[in-house]
Write an enzyme that holds these catalytic residues in place. Structure first.
Site, PDB file in Angstrom:
ATOM      1  N   CYS A   6      54.907  -9.856   6.729  1.00  0.00           N
ATOM      2  CA  CYS A   6      54.926  -8.789   7.739  1.00  0.00           C
ATOM      3  C   CYS A   6      53.834  -9.045   8.769  1.00  0.00           C
ATOM      4  O   CYS A   6      54.052  -8.910   9.977  1.00  0.00           O
ATOM      5  CB  CYS A   6      54.706  -7.420   7.093  1.00  0.00           C
ATOM      6  SG  CYS A   6      55.945  -6.951   5.870  1.00  0.00           S
ATOM      7  N   CYS A  46      51.582  -6.800   3.260  1.00  0.00           N
ATOM      8  CA  CYS A  46      52.637  -7.819   3.177  1.00  0.00           C
ATOM      9  C   CYS A  46      52.311  -8.991   4.117  1.00  0.00           C
ATOM     10  O   CYS A  46      52.288  -8.822   5.339  1.00  0.00           O
ATOM     11  CB  CYS A  46      53.961  -7.156   3.561  1.00  0.00           C
ATOM     12  SG  CYS A  46      55.303  -8.278   3.943  1.00  0.00           S
TER      13      CYS A  46
END
Length: 171
Positions: A69, A66
């Site tokens: 992230c 991600c």
């Protein structure tokens, strides 16, 4: 049986009075309690949220693949350094599929990104407890106050949002 208007009025006034007293007598929590969990870390040890009661806990749901992230990790590393002595704990909960991303991969990722906080492996129960049937978006970070109550939820990565949320959590 048909009641007279006086009887109906008396019943209505009594009901309102009862609800008023009952409502005033009840203690209401403003914040819901964070769901407890016990998850395995990358060393195979069990870590429980309950263990951190008395601390402010930042529970970050994330994954290695991600991009937002990955952007949030350096900020969480700095927050862990800056606020550790004030009782702030970051817990990363990896949403990576263990079949595709084994613990050795996550450990190498953790080292590369210099993550100074525990990484736990998610299970279906913790995902359901925190997200229910809603679509899960990562990163999502839950701020849990010292009493174990959910104080904030930050969806996505917004620079500075976590530290701003920390400042609003009462000591």
């Amino acid at each position: 049986m048909i009641l007279s208007w006086q009887s109906r009025m008396w019943f209505f006034v009594s009901l309102i009075f009862f609800l008023f007293l009952y409502g005033c007598d009840r203690k209401v929590d403003a914040l819901p309690t964070a769901p407890d969990f016990t998850l395995r870390d990358l060393n195979g040890d069990s870590i429980s949220l309950k263990k951190y009661r008395g601390n402010i806990v930042l529970v970050d749901f994330w994954a290695t693949w991600c991009a937002p992230c990955r952007l949030s990790i350096p900020e969480l590393v700095e927050i862990q350094k800056k606020y550790r002595d004030q009782g702030v704990v970051v817990l990363g909960i990896s949403m990576d599929d263990p079949q595709m991303f084994p613990d050795t991969y996550i450990l190498a990722f953790k080292e590369t990104f210099k993550m100074n906080y525990p990484i736990l492996r998610a299970d279906q129960k913790v995902a359901m407890d925190y997200f229910g049937t809603a679509t899960m978006v990562i990163p999502t970070l839950f701020v849990i106050n010292r009493e174990g109550k959910l104080a904030d939820k930050i969806v996505g990565y917004v620079p500075g949002a976590v530290e701003n949320s920390l400042k609003r959590v009462p000591e």
